[in-house]
Design an enzyme around this catalytic site. Structure first.
Site, PDB file in Angstrom:
ATOM      1  N   ARG A  47       0.946  -1.121   0.013  1.00 13.33           N
ATOM      2  CA  ARG A  47       0.067   0.093   0.114  1.00 13.33           C
ATOM      3  C   ARG A  47       0.794   1.177  -0.092  1.00 13.33           C
ATOM      4  O   ARG A  47       1.678   1.479   0.906  1.00 13.33           O
ATOM      5  CB  ARG A  47      -1.001  -0.216   1.294  1.00 13.33           C
ATOM      6  N   ASP A  49       1.612   5.440   0.120  1.00 12.60           N
ATOM      7  CA  ASP A  49       0.980   6.573   0.633  1.00 12.60           C
ATOM      8  C   ASP A  49       0.462   7.454  -0.370  1.00 12.60           C
ATOM      9  O   ASP A  49       0.910   7.611  -1.525  1.00 12.60           O
ATOM     10  CB  ASP A  49       1.859   7.249   1.609  1.00 12.60           C
ATOM     11  N   TYR A 107      11.931  -0.268  -4.333  1.00 16.02           N
ATOM     12  CA  TYR A 107      11.626   1.079  -4.415  1.00 16.02           C
ATOM     13  C   TYR A 107      12.723   2.118  -4.899  1.00 16.02           C
ATOM     14  O   TYR A 107      14.073   1.847  -4.761  1.00 16.02           O
ATOM     15  CB  TYR A 107      11.129   1.844  -3.192  1.00 16.02           C
ATOM     16  N   ARG A 195      10.528   6.225   3.170  1.00 16.81           N
ATOM     17  CA  ARG A 195      10.682   7.939   3.434  1.00 16.81           C
ATOM     18  C   ARG A 195      11.419   8.383   4.834  1.00 16.81           C
ATOM     19  O   ARG A 195      11.978   9.233   4.789  1.00 16.81           O
ATOM     20  CB  ARG A 195       9.136   8.154   3.287  1.00 16.81           C
TER      21      ARG A 195
END
Length: 261
Positions: A47, A49, A107, A195
């Site tokens: 999921r 953001d 990522y 992040r």
């Protein structure tokens, strides 16, 4: 059925459905429900953001074996908005689970640290950083974070969920155009982990924190308030790895276990 998905997260409130908000999951599920004329619910690999993008997201849905499938990719290309696409849709074994059968996620985080090189066409996908960043310091600090650790200092804890993860890759490079790219891979990520890691590393890259500072927080038992979360728009999910079909069920069983160090 496995779906491979790409989207620009700029105008989405993240992946997960939320009341009265535009989300990636809600958009795709509603469109699939219209195309297939049945209520569709998706299970996703990760999921993302609000504001986070994807070029390699994976989801699955369950359908009866005898369902008459239309040419799904082309139908969805016409029905979905321009900022989300299903690039492939294929039948997979019933043991396939987009979330639990995944081996690792990949990522990419991009940041430009020179105002002169900032490209306005990339403003929704590359973070413009106001101070120079030292590539060597970023990589030295990143190397100390690799391995299996409790990343609670870099995660937003969820009730009943573990924050133990195996960080397999965290490497920075600078492109010929001056953009810094961090490639981050792990068996799984907890909420805001990438992040938060990037936010801590940027403090090292600009010289505000020593190289060993991010790794020193791996002994924390809760998330400290001074760990900054890097902006969402620099992040993209670029791939998810799965084992061979014969190992899907075993992998899902392993992933479902609550890990301890």
């Amino acid at each position: 059925m496995r779906l491979d998905i790409a989207y620009d997260g700029t105008d989405f409130s993240g992946w997960a459905r939320q009341p009265e908000r535009r989300t990636v999951c809600g958009t795709i599920e509603d469109t699939l429900s219209l195309v297939l004329r049945r209520d569709i619910r998706l299970t996703v690999a990760g999921r993302t953001d609000a504001g986070v993008h994807a070029t390699g997201q994976v989801a699955h849905l369950d359908l009866p074996a005898d369902v008459d499938l239309p040419p799904l990719v082309s139908r969805l290309a016409r029905a979905l908005p321009a900022d989300v696409r299903v690039s492939s849709a294929r039948v997979v074994p019933p043991e396939f689970d987009a979330r639990f059968a995944a081996l690792r996620r990949h990522y990419l985080y991009r940041v430009c640290d020179t105002q002169e090189s900032a490209n306005p066409l990339h403003r929704n996908h590359v973070v413009t950083w106001p101070r120079p960043l030292a590539l060597d310091a970023l990589n030295a600090a990143s190397a100390l974070l690799l391995g299996e650790h409790d990343f609670v200092a870099f995660c937003k804890r969820r009730e009943g969920a573990t924050t133990i993860r195996e960080l397999q890759r965290l490497e920075w490079t600078r492109t010929p155009h001056g953009t810094l790219e961090a490639r981050v891979s792990a068996d799984a990520f907890c909420h805001s982990m990438v992040r938060s890691l990037v936010g801590a590393l940027l403090a090292v890259g600009e010289g505000r924190k020593p190289v060993d500072w991010p790794a020193s927080m791996l002994t924390a038992t809760e998330r400290p308030s001074h760990v900054a979360v890097a902006p969402a728009h620099g992040l993209a999910l670029i791939g998810v790895d799965y084992p061979p079909d014969t190992d899907l069920a075993t992998r899902a069983e392993i992933t479902r276990r609550v890990r301890t160090l």
